[in-house]
Design a protein around this motif. Structure first.
Motif, PDB file in Angstrom:
ATOM      1  N   ASN A 143     135.194-126.261 -35.247  1.00 11.20           N
ATOM      2  CA  ASN A 143     135.465-127.693 -35.209  1.00 11.20           C
ATOM      3  C   ASN A 143     134.659-128.386 -34.113  1.00 11.20           C
ATOM      4  O   ASN A 143     134.195-129.515 -34.292  1.00 11.20           O
ATOM      5  N   LYS A 144     134.505-127.711 -32.994  1.00 11.43           N
ATOM      6  CA  LYS A 144     133.702-128.313 -31.940  1.00 11.43           C
ATOM      7  C   LYS A 144     132.238-128.387 -32.371  1.00 11.43           C
ATOM      8  O   LYS A 144     131.568-129.402 -32.168  1.00 11.43           O
ATOM      9  N   GLU A 168     131.177-128.677 -35.241  1.00 10.75           N
ATOM     10  CA  GLU A 168     131.023-129.708 -36.260  1.00 10.75           C
ATOM     11  C   GLU A 168     130.752-131.061 -35.609  1.00 10.75           C
ATOM     12  O   GLU A 168     129.862-131.801 -36.034  1.00 10.75           O
ATOM     13  N   ILE A 169     131.507-131.370 -34.575  1.00  6.51           N
ATOM     14  CA  ILE A 169     131.274-132.643 -33.896  1.00  6.51           C
ATOM     15  C   ILE A 169     129.890-132.644 -33.248  1.00  6.51           C
ATOM     16  O   ILE A 169     129.204-133.662 -33.227  1.00  6.51           O
ATOM     17  N   GLU A 170     129.485-131.492 -32.751  1.00  6.08           N
ATOM     18  CA  GLU A 170     128.162-131.426 -32.137  1.00  6.08           C
ATOM     19  C   GLU A 170     127.060-131.491 -33.181  1.00  6.08           C
ATOM     20  O   GLU A 170     125.897-131.680 -32.840  1.00  6.08           O
ATOM     21  N   GLY A 171     127.417-131.280 -34.422  1.00  2.00           N
ATOM     22  CA  GLY A 171     126.442-131.443 -35.493  1.00  2.00           C
ATOM     23  C   GLY A 171     125.719-130.185 -35.894  1.00  2.00           C
ATOM     24  O   GLY A 171     124.781-130.238 -36.691  1.00  2.00           O
TER      25      GLY A 171
END
Lengths: 249, 249
Positions: free
Chosen positions: B58-59, B61-64
DNA sequence: GCATTGACAATTGTATACCATCGCGGGCTA
DNA sequence: TAGCCCGCGATGGTATACAATTGTCAATGC
């Protein structure tokens, strides 16, 4: 890199809706900077289990809205004045860039959205005095303008970066003062930015957006300077936040 | 917004070390763009349970670095040519800004780090031909230079943004071509950037950094244009990736 | 032959119980 | 008073069970 700000209630998964709800709670001030977020407590409050809640918190951590330390959980991020200055410096550049891009490639829907927002803004133009409610509404409108412009760049990474940037900035309570203080100016600047974007005048839009942020940056700098005179030290003084609340009896 | 890139093995929590390890696996190419990441499988492979793994994903994912869709899990992010162009456009601006900031405020430790890296680079100067190994090393050195400069700005949000930006760019396999292709030039540019930063010449550093990225951007543009001529359509063609692998028998 | 439907299997999403580990603070002691 | 020790409470992590959803495959009907 979703940074889903719009999909609030009707999210397909609890992880997502929890993320959105927490985000909204933080940005609206329901959860205040520095406030400790206890997992089990929050899970009960939100009506979800720890699993989706923790995933949401981890995502928010990367976005910068909460900070986590090992075995000490998460708390809402505290933004100090120094950081706020850095954020505004960066925002000057990015907002200018975004406004230019948006002017070049804005869609009909984007134009319609901007016009709708400006219509809302126009309601306040005639008034002589504004209630606090009105000011809050104007701040919301300002945020909305920048959101629309960011979106209309169609530039995914830029959108995500600006979303995080705006979010972090709005954690600094004082930041609203920078806009509210001289509201006629802020409103005029917003009008100019939007007009330039709608006119597809990229250079003018970029310049207007930069000037807009530059003024806020200067106002912030005055605060910082005044503080460093008052306190001798140069460090910002917003981060003084209570530690974890007292244990339950 | 930690984006902890350095702490690889000795992280205090499994969530953190899993995040770091996954990150390294993606950036090193051990997990390739488009590759599906199945939770249970990955969890077994990494020797952790699903909980910390999912938090790490999930982290990321936010970082791309990974993309997730509900009920379909995560896959390593696929960067197409259009996105890469946007990323480079933004990087031009941000790298320039970062180089200027770093020049103004670089620490003795930062200078030492840069000099150490340049010493590694100097080893290749004399050579007439470079092995593939050498080229890979030079690319690593280039990344390192930009990392150090970003770090030395001392600007948290900028560091995180650049980290995400570099990460995303390195997902585009072709991107290395932009630097490797004319390696003498790239090396000279790196030397100029570093020299300017060490000399604390902000304007020169910013200009050098911008020129550096500008050249790569132009090279990329040539690729994009050539492709659109070849295929008629304007869309990038890097994202052709296998769907989910066949079910196990 | 091809599109539609419907059941099935694989995978993710969520909940829950349980244990390990760490931080903090209170209280004891010198 | 200063410092050490201990234990509570919270998070970090594991394992497991189950619900929900998606995509596949095959049978069916046109």
């Amino acid at each position: 890199m979703p940074a889903t700000a719009e999909t609030a209630a009707t999210a397909p998964t609890l992880k997502q809706s929890t993320f959105d709800r927490l985000r909204a709670m933080i940005l609206s001030g329901a959860l205040r900077p520095g406030e400790a977020l206890r997992e089990r407590e929050l899970a009960v409050a939100l009506g979800v289990s720890r699993t989706p809640l923790r995933e949401a918190l981890n995502k928010l951590e990367i976005e910068g809205l909460v900070e986590g330390a090992p075995h000490r959980g998460f708390r809402v991020t505290v933004v100090d004045l120094k950081t706020a200055g850095e954020l505004l410096d960066l925002r000057k550049m990015l907002d200018g860039y975004a406004a230019g891009l948006a002017a070049e490639s804005i869609s009909p829907a984007g134009i319609a959205d901007l016009e709708a927002v400006m219509a809302r803004l126009a309601r306040f133009e005639a008034r002589e005095t504004l209630s606090l409610e009105d000011l809050a509404e104007e701040v919301r409108i300002g945020m909305r303008i920048h959101e629309i412009i960011a979106r209309e760049t169609g530039h995914g990474f830029l959108i995500d970066t600006l979303t995080a940037l705006y979010g972090r900035l709005s954690l600094l309570i004082w930041v609203d003062v920078l806009w509210v203080d001289r509201w006629e100016l802020t409103r005029a600047e917003h009008k100019e930015i939007v007009a330039a974007v709608i006119a597809r005048d990229a250079a003018r839009a970029a310049a207007a957006a930069e000037a807009h942020v530059t003024r806020a940056r200067a106002a912030l700098q005055r605060v910082v300077d005044a503080q460093s005179l008052l306190h001798g030290s140069a460090r910002g003084r917003t981060g003084d936040v209570p530690a974890r609340p007292a244990r339950r009896p």
